[in-house]
Design an enzyme around this catalytic site. Structure first.
Site, short mmCIF file in Angstrom:
data_model
loop_
_atom_site.label_atom_id
_atom_site.label_comp_id
_atom_site.label_asym_id
_atom_site.label_seq_id
_atom_site.Cartn_x
_atom_site.Cartn_y
_atom_site.Cartn_z
N ASP A 1 33.04 43.96 33.38
CA ASP A 1 32.72 43.13 34.54
C ASP A 1 32.21 43.96 35.72
O ASP A 1 31.37 43.50 36.49
CB ASP A 1 33.91 42.27 34.93
CG ASP A 1 34.19 41.18 33.90
OD1 ASP A 1 33.38 41.01 32.96
OD2 ASP A 1 35.22 40.50 34.02
N ASP B 1 35.87 46.00 39.63
CA ASP B 1 36.54 44.82 39.10
C ASP B 1 37.96 45.20 38.72
O ASP B 1 38.19 46.27 38.16
CB ASP B 1 35.82 44.25 37.88
CG ASP B 1 36.42 42.93 37.45
OD1 ASP B 1 36.17 41.92 38.14
OD2 ASP B 1 37.17 42.91 36.46
N MET C 1 48.24 45.41 39.45
CA MET C 1 46.88 45.60 38.97
C MET C 1 47.04 46.28 37.62
O MET C 1 47.68 47.34 37.54
CB MET C 1 46.08 46.48 39.95
CG MET C 1 44.68 46.76 39.49
SD MET C 1 43.61 47.50 40.78
CE MET C 1 44.44 49.04 41.16
N HIS D 1 36.01 39.42 31.54
CA HIS D 1 37.34 39.68 32.09
C HIS D 1 37.92 40.99 31.55
O HIS D 1 39.13 41.17 31.52
CB HIS D 1 38.30 38.51 31.88
CG HIS D 1 37.89 37.31 32.65
ND1 HIS D 1 38.00 37.24 34.02
CD2 HIS D 1 37.32 36.14 32.26
CE1 HIS D 1 37.53 36.07 34.44
NE2 HIS D 1 37.11 35.40 33.39
#
Length: 182
Positions: free
Chosen positions: A164, A9, A22, A159
């Site tokens: 996750d 994730d 990211m 999140h």
């Protein structure tokens, strides 16, 4: 060789890698909750989408000051995945694989020079896997639907990339177990 499904994730501050960053990455091996990895990542760009950043709850200014660079973070991830090769073959797993895989594959090639998941970065998309298994429409493949059908209603989706990834690993483990029984 045993396959190790690495549930992945990412949290990002925009829709695509390069112009956007990211900002965290979590990985967890399905069926092996003891094997997990998490890193936050210093943004690579000044651009970001406030709504995308808000999803993660991460403080971008703190990441700029304190997080490892993309080179450092991705080298650490690569090292962790390469270390797993002593017990099995790493296989990328995400939900959705298109979004998470796009960032992970791009970051590996940009900052490490290669992907430990191979040149194409190919892997498993949970929703596509479910769709094929159940001959259902795409609308029946939301992770919440899958979790309900697998009686995994107590797994939150927070999140936070590490949490996750662990959630996805649990879902995929339950799915594999269900397949063994059929």
């Amino acid at each position: 060789m045993t396959e190790l499904y690495i549930a992945t994730d990412v949290e990002a501050d925009g829709p695509i890698p390069g112009p956007y960053s990211m900002i965290s990455l979590g990985m967890s091996v399905a069926g092996r909750p003891d094997l997990s990895f998490y890193t936050e990542i210093k943004p690579i760009s000044d651009d970001f989408v406030p709504a995308a950043l808000a999803v993660s709850g991460l403080d971008r200014d703190r990441l700029v000051r304190e997080a490892p660079t993309a080179q450092e973070a991705m080298a650490a991830v690569d090292g962790w995945i390469e270390g797993l090769r002593t017990i099995g073959r790493p296989v990328f797993l995400a939900a959705p694989a298109v979004f998470d895989g796009m960032f992970v594959h791009w970051y590996f090639h940009r900052f490490v020079g290669k992907s430990p998941f191979g040149g194409s970065g190919a892997g498993i998309d949970l929703r596509s896997y479910w769709m094929g298994m159940n001959a259902c429409d795409w609308s029946g493949t939301h992770k919440s639907v899958i979790k309900k059908k697998l009686s995994l209603t107590g797994l939150p989706h927070t999140h936070h990339a590490a949490e996750d990834a662990a959630e996805l690993a649990q879902v995929f483990t339950a799915l594999l177990e269900r397949n063994k029984d059929q």
